[in-house]
Design an enzyme around this catalytic site. Structure first.
Site, short mmCIF file in Angstrom:
data_model
loop_
_atom_site.label_atom_id
_atom_site.label_comp_id
_atom_site.label_asym_id
_atom_site.label_seq_id
_atom_site.Cartn_x
_atom_site.Cartn_y
_atom_site.Cartn_z
CG LEU A 56 8.87 -17.43 -3.39
CD1 LEU A 56 8.48 -17.42 -1.92
CD2 LEU A 56 9.42 -16.05 -3.79
CG ASP A 111 -2.06 0.95 1.13
OD1 ASP A 111 -2.30 1.48 0.02
OD2 ASP A 111 -2.73 1.19 2.15
NE ARG A 147 -1.46 6.60 1.15
CZ ARG A 147 -1.46 5.68 2.10
NH1 ARG A 147 -1.16 6.01 3.34
NH2 ARG A 147 -1.77 4.42 1.82
CG HIS A 191 0.16 1.81 -9.39
ND1 HIS A 191 -0.11 1.52 -8.07
CD2 HIS A 191 -0.95 2.45 -9.85
CE1 HIS A 191 -1.32 1.96 -7.75
NE2 HIS A 191 -1.85 2.54 -8.81
C1 FPP Z 1 -1.92 0.08 -3.46
O1 FPP Z 1 -1.47 1.41 -3.42
C2 FPP Z 1 -1.34 -0.63 -4.60
C3 FPP Z 1 -2.06 -1.19 -5.61
C4 FPP Z 1 -3.51 -1.14 -5.69
C5 FPP Z 1 -1.39 -1.85 -6.76
C6 FPP Z 1 -0.18 -2.65 -6.45
C7 FPP Z 1 0.60 -2.83 -7.69
C8 FPP Z 1 1.93 -2.84 -7.79
C9 FPP Z 1 2.83 -2.75 -6.63
C10 FPP Z 1 2.61 -2.89 -9.12
C11 FPP Z 1 2.45 -4.12 -9.94
C12 FPP Z 1 2.53 -5.38 -9.19
C13 FPP Z 1 3.04 -6.53 -9.65
C14 FPP Z 1 2.85 -7.76 -8.84
C15 FPP Z 1 3.75 -6.65 -10.91
P1 FPP Z 1 -2.52 2.58 -3.58
O2 FPP Z 1 -2.63 2.92 -5.02
O3 FPP Z 1 -3.81 2.22 -2.93
O4 FPP Z 1 -1.81 3.74 -2.78
P2 FPP Z 1 -2.49 4.90 -1.91
O5 FPP Z 1 -3.17 4.22 -0.75
O6 FPP Z 1 -1.34 5.73 -1.49
O7 FPP Z 1 -3.44 5.61 -2.81
#
Ligand code: FPP
Length: 247
Positions: free
Chosen positions: A132, A21, A25, A38
């Site tokens: 893994l 998460d 931000r 991301h």
């Molecule tokens: C949450 O942060 C993150 C996500 C919804 C997406 C996670 C994706 C990745 C880390 C990249 C791709 C992953 C792989 C496995 C290749 P948020 O957007 O909710 O952040 P915020 O709470 O700060 O808005």
């Protein structure tokens, strides 16, 4: 002594689950679009995957896209899907090199065809790996998973394949998308949020929860080792007393 050197190999969790998460931000702090966050989150994914493989953690489950995430702006959803395709393409070679087996949980039929094709290709190529198991939770939510399990159990009872008396803790586990994978001993959530957000509700029943303020794109091996070290300092009682556990 480094944090890594303080880890006791015999007391590492077999399964670690992570809610990644804080990408949005992180990007906002830099005056950039959420997808920028991301994209940088992929570095952290690589770090925890490689560290897990190296340490001998057997299962790593990452919450990459929740059922609720479909409600985000289309531009963000499309960019996340494109990022998944490009990341899986570029990382397949490394997964093979590190003996990592790719797996998914979630309602993957709802993912775009290009994502499903890329995932299936990588799952098939890495299926013989014995190190893994990296599970990506995609279009996943725990309530969705539990609804599916209840429907399948009910249908098996109706078709006389299963008797109501056979429904147990273990049997429910067998109907979940994580069947065959042990429950996570440790669940990590980054970015300072203290919630489970519909992630592995059944499987986290006895997991140790670790929350840290670091935003996911900044999460590095050292931060992961710190979480593992913290886990090793905890006394896991499973409802028993501390004295009973020490015996
Ligand atoms: C949450 O942060 C993150 C996500 C919804 C997406 C996670 C994706 C990745 C880390 C990249 C791709 C992953 C792989 C496995 C290749 P948020 O957007 O909710 O952040 P915020 O709470 O700060 O808005």
């Amino acid at each position: 002594m480094s944090i890594k050197d303080q880890l006791i190999a015999e007391r590492l969790p077999e399964h670690v689950a992570i809610i990644m998460d804080g990408n949005g931000r992180w990007a906002k702090q830099r005056g950039n679009s959420r997808i920028f966050g991301h994209k940088h989150g992929v570095t952290a994914v690589r770090e925890v995957t490689e560290a897990s493989a190296e340490l001998g953690v057997k299962y790593l489950t990452l919450y990459a896209f929740s059922t609720e995430n479909w409600g985000r702006p289309k531009t963000e959803v499309d960019a996340l899907m494109a990022l998944l395709v490009s990341t899986i393409s570029s990382e397949t070679k490394t997964l093979l090199k590190n003996n990592v087996k790719l797996n998914t949980i979630g309602c993957t039929e709802t993912l775009p065809k290009s994502v499903r094709a890329k995932l299936n290709d990588c799952i098939q190529k890495t299926s013989g790996n014995t190190g893994l198991t990296l599970t990506l939770a995609l279009s996943y939510s725990s309530r969705w998973e539990l609804i599916e399990a209840v429907k399948n159990i009910a249908s098996d009872v109706k078709e006389n394949k299963l008797d109501v008396s056979e429904i147990s803790d273990g049997l429910i586990g067998d109907y979940l998308s994580t069947a065959g994978i042990p429950d996570p001993e440790l669940m990590i959530r980054t970015s300072g949020e203290h919630r489970i957000s519909n992630f592995l509700l059944w499987q986290l029943a006895y997991s140790e929860l670790y929350f840290c303020d670091i935003l996911w794109p900044d999460f590095r091996r050292e931060d992961y080792y710190r979480a593992l070290l913290d886990f090793q300092s905890r006394e896991r009682r499973f409802g028993k007393t501390g004295d009973q556990i020490k015996k």
